[in-house]
Design a protein around this motif. Structure first.
Motif, PDB file in Angstrom:
ATOM      1  N   ARG A  43       0.829  -1.204   0.000  1.00 20.11           N
ATOM      2  CA  ARG A  43       0.000   0.000   0.000  1.00 20.11           C
ATOM      3  C   ARG A  43       0.863   1.254   0.000  1.00 20.11           C
ATOM      4  NH1 ARG A  43      -5.573  -0.786   1.014  1.00 20.11           N
ATOM      5  NH2 ARG A  43      -5.956  -2.937   1.618  1.00 20.11           N
ATOM      6  N   SER A  44       1.929   1.241   0.836  1.00 23.46           N
ATOM      7  CA  SER A  44       2.752   2.454   0.881  1.00 23.46           C
ATOM      8  C   SER A  44       3.538   2.622  -0.409  1.00 23.46           C
ATOM      9  CB  SER A  44       3.669   2.448   2.098  1.00 23.46           C
ATOM     10  OG  SER A  44       4.587   1.404   1.996  1.00 23.46           O
ATOM     11  N   PHE A  45       3.915   1.498  -1.037  1.00 26.95           N
ATOM     12  CA  PHE A  45       4.585   1.580  -2.334  1.00 26.95           C
ATOM     13  C   PHE A  45       3.695   2.287  -3.347  1.00 26.95           C
ATOM     14  CE2 PHE A  45       7.218   0.336  -5.828  1.00 26.95           C
ATOM     15  CZ  PHE A  45       6.359  -0.035  -6.853  1.00 26.95           C
ATOM     16  N   PHE A  46       2.426   1.852  -3.407  1.00 29.11           N
ATOM     17  CA  PHE A  46       1.535   2.459  -4.393  1.00 29.11           C
ATOM     18  C   PHE A  46       1.195   3.904  -4.027  1.00 29.11           C
ATOM     19  CE2 PHE A  46       0.859  -0.396  -7.665  1.00 29.11           C
ATOM     20  CZ  PHE A  46       0.730  -1.693  -7.188  1.00 29.11           C
ATOM     21  N   LYS A  47       1.179   4.192  -2.727  1.00 33.40           N
ATOM     22  CA  LYS A  47       0.924   5.584  -2.339  1.00 33.40           C
ATOM     23  C   LYS A  47       2.057   6.488  -2.807  1.00 33.40           C
ATOM     24  CE  LYS A  47       0.080   7.221   1.754  1.00 33.40           C
ATOM     25  NZ  LYS A  47      -0.264   7.638   3.037  1.00 33.40           N
ATOM     26  N   ASP A  48       3.320   6.013  -2.622  1.00 36.40           N
ATOM     27  CA  ASP A  48       4.466   6.804  -3.085  1.00 36.40           C
ATOM     28  C   ASP A  48       4.414   6.989  -4.594  1.00 36.40           C
ATOM     29  OD1 ASP A  48       6.814   5.299  -0.754  1.00 36.40           O
ATOM     30  OD2 ASP A  48       5.485   7.044  -0.585  1.00 36.40           O
ATOM     31  N   LEU A  49       4.029   5.903  -5.273  1.00 38.07           N
ATOM     32  CA  LEU A  49       3.940   5.963  -6.725  1.00 38.07           C
ATOM     33  C   LEU A  49       2.877   6.972  -7.139  1.00 38.07           C
ATOM     34  CD1 LEU A  49       5.435   4.328  -8.803  1.00 38.07           C
ATOM     35  CD2 LEU A  49       3.543   2.760  -8.905  1.00 38.07           C
ATOM     36  N   HIS A  50       1.766   6.962  -6.398  1.00 37.34           N
ATOM     37  CA  HIS A  50       0.679   7.889  -6.690  1.00 37.34           C
ATOM     38  C   HIS A  50       1.134   9.329  -6.538  1.00 37.34           C
ATOM     39  CE1 HIS A  50      -3.922   8.758  -6.112  1.00 37.34           C
ATOM     40  NE2 HIS A  50      -3.407   9.426  -7.093  1.00 37.34           N
ATOM     41  N   SER A  51       1.879   9.642  -5.450  1.00 39.55           N
ATOM     42  CA  SER A  51       2.281  11.052  -5.299  1.00 39.55           C
ATOM     43  C   SER A  51       3.324  11.454  -6.333  1.00 39.55           C
ATOM     44  CB  SER A  51       2.764  11.430  -3.905  1.00 39.55           C
ATOM     45  OG  SER A  51       3.286  10.407  -3.232  1.00 39.55           O
ATOM     46  N   ALA A  52       4.189  10.513  -6.731  1.00 43.09           N
ATOM     47  CA  ALA A  52       5.134  10.847  -7.801  1.00 43.09           C
ATOM     48  C   ALA A  52       4.382  11.114  -9.093  1.00 43.09           C
ATOM     49  CB  ALA A  52       6.131   9.697  -8.001  1.00 43.09           C
ATOM     50  N   TYR A  53       3.331  10.299  -9.343  1.00 44.52           N
ATOM     51  CA  TYR A  53       2.535  10.485 -10.552  1.00 44.52           C
ATOM     52  C   TYR A  53       1.839  11.847 -10.544  1.00 44.52           C
ATOM     53  CZ  TYR A  53      -1.356   9.982 -13.794  1.00 44.52           C
ATOM     54  OH  TYR A  53      -2.267  10.199 -14.794  1.00 44.52           O
ATOM     55  N   VAL A  54       1.287  12.233  -9.383  1.00 45.32           N
ATOM     56  CA  VAL A  54       0.585  13.514  -9.280  1.00 45.32           C
ATOM     57  C   VAL A  54       1.541  14.670  -9.566  1.00 45.32           C
ATOM     58  CG1 VAL A  54      -0.425  15.075  -7.585  1.00 45.32           C
ATOM     59  CG2 VAL A  54      -1.248  12.755  -7.760  1.00 45.32           C
ATOM     60  N   ASP A  55       2.765  14.588  -9.021  1.00 52.97           N
ATOM     61  CA  ASP A  55       3.733  15.649  -9.297  1.00 52.97           C
ATOM     62  C   ASP A  55       4.086  15.686 -10.774  1.00 52.97           C
ATOM     63  OD1 ASP A  55       5.620  15.312  -6.180  1.00 52.97           O
ATOM     64  OD2 ASP A  55       3.774  16.378  -6.684  1.00 52.97           O
ATOM     65  N   ALA A  56       4.195  14.513 -11.400  1.00 51.01           N
ATOM     66  CA  ALA A  56       4.577  14.486 -12.812  1.00 51.01           C
ATOM     67  C   ALA A  56       3.486  15.110 -13.684  1.00 51.01           C
ATOM     68  CB  ALA A  56       4.851  13.058 -13.266  1.00 51.01           C
ATOM     69  N   VAL A  57       2.210  14.841 -13.382  1.00 55.37           N
ATOM     70  CA  VAL A  57       1.182  15.408 -14.246  1.00 55.37           C
ATOM     71  C   VAL A  57       0.908  16.867 -13.924  1.00 55.37           C
ATOM     72  CG1 VAL A  57       0.072  13.239 -14.711  1.00 55.37           C
ATOM     73  CG2 VAL A  57      -0.753  14.605 -12.856  1.00 55.37           C
ATOM     74  N   SER A  58       1.410  17.385 -12.767  1.00 49.30           N
ATOM     75  CA  SER A  58       1.247  18.808 -12.494  1.00 49.30           C
ATOM     76  C   SER A  58       2.187  19.645 -13.345  1.00 49.30           C
ATOM     77  CB  SER A  58       1.526  19.112 -11.022  1.00 49.30           C
ATOM     78  OG  SER A  58       0.702  18.349 -10.208  1.00 49.30           O
ATOM     79  N   ASN A  59       3.119  19.024 -14.019  1.00 49.50           N
ATOM     80  CA  ASN A  59       4.012  19.740 -14.915  1.00 49.50           C
ATOM     81  C   ASN A  59       3.178  20.356 -16.036  1.00 49.50           C
ATOM     82  OD1 ASN A  59       6.040  20.612 -16.598  1.00 49.50           O
ATOM     83  ND2 ASN A  59       6.810  18.585 -17.115  1.00 49.50           N
ATOM     84  N   PRO A  60       3.253  21.702 -16.222  1.00 50.28           N
ATOM     85  CA  PRO A  60       2.409  22.300 -17.264  1.00 50.28           C
ATOM     86  C   PRO A  60       2.741  21.820 -18.664  1.00 50.28           C
ATOM     87  CG  PRO A  60       3.905  23.921 -16.327  1.00 50.28           C
ATOM     88  CD  PRO A  60       3.992  22.734 -15.468  1.00 50.28           C
ATOM     89  N   PHE A  61       3.937  21.244 -18.846  1.00 47.21           N
ATOM     90  CA  PHE A  61       4.297  20.777 -20.174  1.00 47.21           C
ATOM     91  C   PHE A  61       3.891  19.333 -20.430  1.00 47.21           C
ATOM     92  CE2 PHE A  61       6.365  24.498 -21.505  1.00 47.21           C
ATOM     93  CZ  PHE A  61       7.021  25.030 -20.419  1.00 47.21           C
ATOM     94  N   HIS A  62       3.278  18.709 -19.435  1.00 48.14           N
ATOM     95  CA  HIS A  62       2.812  17.337 -19.645  1.00 48.14           C
ATOM     96  C   HIS A  62       1.426  17.393 -20.262  1.00 48.14           C
ATOM     97  CE1 HIS A  62       0.538  13.745 -18.186  1.00 48.14           C
ATOM     98  NE2 HIS A  62       1.546  13.165 -18.765  1.00 48.14           N
ATOM     99  N   ILE A  63       1.221  16.607 -21.315  1.00 46.45           N
ATOM    100  CA  ILE A  63      -0.097  16.599 -21.950  1.00 46.45           C
ATOM    101  C   ILE A  63      -0.867  15.421 -21.383  1.00 46.45           C
ATOM    102  CG2 ILE A  63      -1.314  16.451 -24.147  1.00 46.45           C
ATOM    103  CD1 ILE A  63       1.294  17.451 -25.420  1.00 46.45           C
TER     104      ILE A  63
END
Lengths: 143, 151
Positions: free
Chosen positions: A96-116
């Motif tokens: 669960r904590s592995f997927f939670k960490d993955l989730h927050s990394a994913y959220v930061d990656a899609v907050s990049n304005p240059f990510h479509i």
């Protein structure tokens, strides 16, 4: 040993796939990930009465294969995280904590304005974060 | 009434209204993305960001002087310090460090260790010449131009 990590978007489009072993080829991993998408759809469409009530559903083992297991995690926006591993005995809390960490990394990656949204994640820092999460997961489970 | 002593950046920042940092970063990112889509040329976007910053700066300088009560700066070095410590702290919540002074004391660099504008941002390969924070240079340019009485 985690073999690979994949992120699949809400339209079942691949967003990210990274393998951590040298031997397995990408095609086989793609195939495994695709099959697990079907299992996820099945679980989503037939919710069990005793299923978890948490919103960020950790789906658990999707299906066991000969040498590895596939774990899935579904977010509210129908983004799926899939992890293939050869470890036989993994604790629920670690996963669960592995997927939670993955989730927050994913959220930061899609907050990049240059990510479509919907396109593949090309951010190098996301790939690095995933690698470090995978590495620390391996060492954490030896306790 | 006796003139009030100049307030440090922290004191001003504590009393001023604030906005959520993520909202701010995402809004600025959306502006830059839209400019890139509309103008397509990285140089054009840089120019436009500078112009936008200039328009902000000419208005911002009055608010800055009113809220911070800084006294007249003796030379350019002091001006740079005030911008870095009081100005940036007041509006962005972070201080900059002033380095890289040249021999004449005519130019320096303001380094932002922790810039709220660039949270989550990674420049793709197609935009390598983009000055993502060019709005800040425009703001400084606009603000200082309003203060320049001679030359």
């Amino acid at each position: 040993m985690i073999v690979c990590v994949a992120v699949v978007g809400h339209q079942n489009n691949p967003v990210f796939l990274q393998s951590f072993t040298d031997s397995d080829d990408a095609l086989k991993l793609h195939h495994i990930v695709h099959c697990s998408l079907d299992v996820i759809d099945e679980r989503v469409n037939n919710p069990k009465k005793s299923g978890p009530t948490l919103n960020d559903t950790f789906l658990g083992v999707l299906y066991p294969m000969d040498d590895c297991k596939v774990y899935g995690y579904l977010t509210n926006t129908n983004v799926k995280f899939i992890m293939v591993t050869t470890d036989t005995d993994l604790k629920d809390g670690d996963l669960r904590s592995f997927f939670k960490d993955l989730h927050s990394a994913y959220v930061d990656a899609v907050s990049n304005p240059f990510h479509i949204p919907g396109k593949k994640i090309t951010s190098k820092s996301f790939a690095e974060r995933v690698s470090s999460i995978v590495k620390s997961f391996g060492s954490g489970s030896t306790f | 009434m006796a003139p009030l002593p100049p307030r440090s950046g922290d004191a001003v920042f504590a009393n001023i209204e604030r906005v959520n940092a993520e909202l701010f970063s995402l809004t600025y990112g959306a502006i830059v993305r839209q400019l890139l889509t509309d103008l397509e040329e990285v140089d054009e976007v840089n120019k436009q960001l500078d112009q936008m910053g200039y328009n902000i700066g000419v208005r911002l300088i009055d608010e800055f002087l009113a809220k911070s009560n800084v006294s007249r700066c003796a030379d350019f070095k002091e001006t740079a310090d005030v911008i870095a410590k009081v100005g940036f702290k007041m509006f962005l919540g972070v201080t900059a460090s002033v380095t890289n002074w040249d021999a004449d004391g005519m130019s320096c660099s303001l380094i932002l260790e922790d810039n709220p504008l660039v949270d989550f941002v990674e420049l793709p390969d197609t935009c390598q010449g983009l000055y993502y924070c060019n709005i800040l240079s425009g703001v400084i340019r606009g603000a200082l131009e309003m203060l320049c009485t001679s030359y």
